[in-house]
Design an enzyme around this catalytic site. Structure first.
Site: not given
Length: 301
Positions: A42, A45
């Site tokens: 991700c 993230c």
């Protein structure tokens, strides 16, 4: 007034099904816990992590629990996590608030402050802040100042209390002291959403000038406007004098009247000034909400 906060590395714990109950549910009975759901693949993230770490460095009592959803899908399913990054804040054994997706630092800072305020054992200054806000809306700056100083004595890192105190200084005409107060804050605090209204209020106060002079000028400008009701510059001048004298509602009404007469006058100067008033007073203020509705009605009628 020293409001500096020493930053340190946040306490981070990797969480799975084996320790989730102990770290998050039981742990949040003693203090706040923020749960960050992430995944190695991700990108957002990876962008969020350093921002969250930076903000949490100012809150050493908050635990950051990190959950890799690829390895802990059961936890993600139980908390209905549909995308990453997703962040929840826990206090007293239950979720208090959360957000999904990459957020700006200002939003993350407000989120963390809310979770910190809900932590067990942390002083609840909500009633004090409400009293300060009420006094501030009534322009009772002395009472408001006392409330915010009381709030800061209990929670020195409260952005709402810091912003309220600075607004009091501006309202009392202590512009130099207000500027020094804001300059002494860490950049992260000065750039927080709560402080933006204060900065706008200070800049506007510096722009409108001396309150006593503005009050003395009110009668003269009123008389000039009565004799020349279509002079839009006089509306502008009178609005500024009214605002400097504390007549905020009349100041906004004058600009609304000017906009109704000619919204494009002087490159929409009245609208620009009115928006500055909104920012300085605060967009949540009842008078601002009413004026904004009138502005929308005028512009789209």
């Amino acid at each position: 007034m020293d409001q500096m906060i020493t930053a340190s590395a946040p306490k981070v714990i990797d969480v799975d099904m084996q320790n989730f109950m102990d770290v998050v549910i039981n742990g949040s009975q003693a203090g706040a816990v923020i749960v960050q759901f992430w995944a190695p693949w991700c990108g957002p993230c990876k962008q969020l992590a350093p921002i969250l770490d930076k903000v949490l460095a100012e809150y050493p009592d908050i635990v950051l629990a990190k959950v890799n959803i690829d390895e802990n899908q059961e936890i993600a399913a139980q908390l209905r996590v549909q995308s990453v990054p997703t962040v929840y804040g826990f206090a007293a054994g239950r979720p208090v608030d959360g957000f999904a997706g990459l957020q700006p630092e200002s939003a993350i800072r407000s989120f963390v402050e809310k979770i910190a305020a809900a932590a067990p054992g942390r002083p609840d200054i909500t009633a004090i802040l409400d009293a300060g806000a009420l006094a501030l809306s009534d322009q009772d700056y002395e009472s408001a100042l006392g409330a915010y100083q009381q709030a800061l004595a209990a929670l020195p890192d409260s952005l709402d209390a810091l912003a309220g105190l600075a607004k009091c200084l501006v309202g009392m005409g202590e512009l130099e002291q207000a500027a020094e107060f804001l300059d002494a804050l860490e950049p992260e605090k000065r750039d927080a959403p709560q402080m933006r209204e204060v900065v706008a209020a200070l800049e506007l106060a510096q722009k409108v000038g001396d309150t006593a002079e503005a009050g003395a000028a009110l009668g003269d400008i009123d008389a000039q406007l009565a004799a020349d009701p279509d002079n839009l510059q006089l509306y502008q001048d009178l609005a500024m004098a009214c605002f400097a004298s504390g007549e905020r509602v009349r100041a906004m009404d004058l600009l609304l009247q000017s906009i109704a007469k000619d919204r494009d006058w002087n490159e929409a100067a009245a609208k620009t000034q009115l928006l500055e008033f909104f920012a300085a007073i605060g967009h949540g203020d009842a008078d601002v909400i009413k004026a904004r509705r009138k502005l929308s009605s005028t512009l789209f009628s």
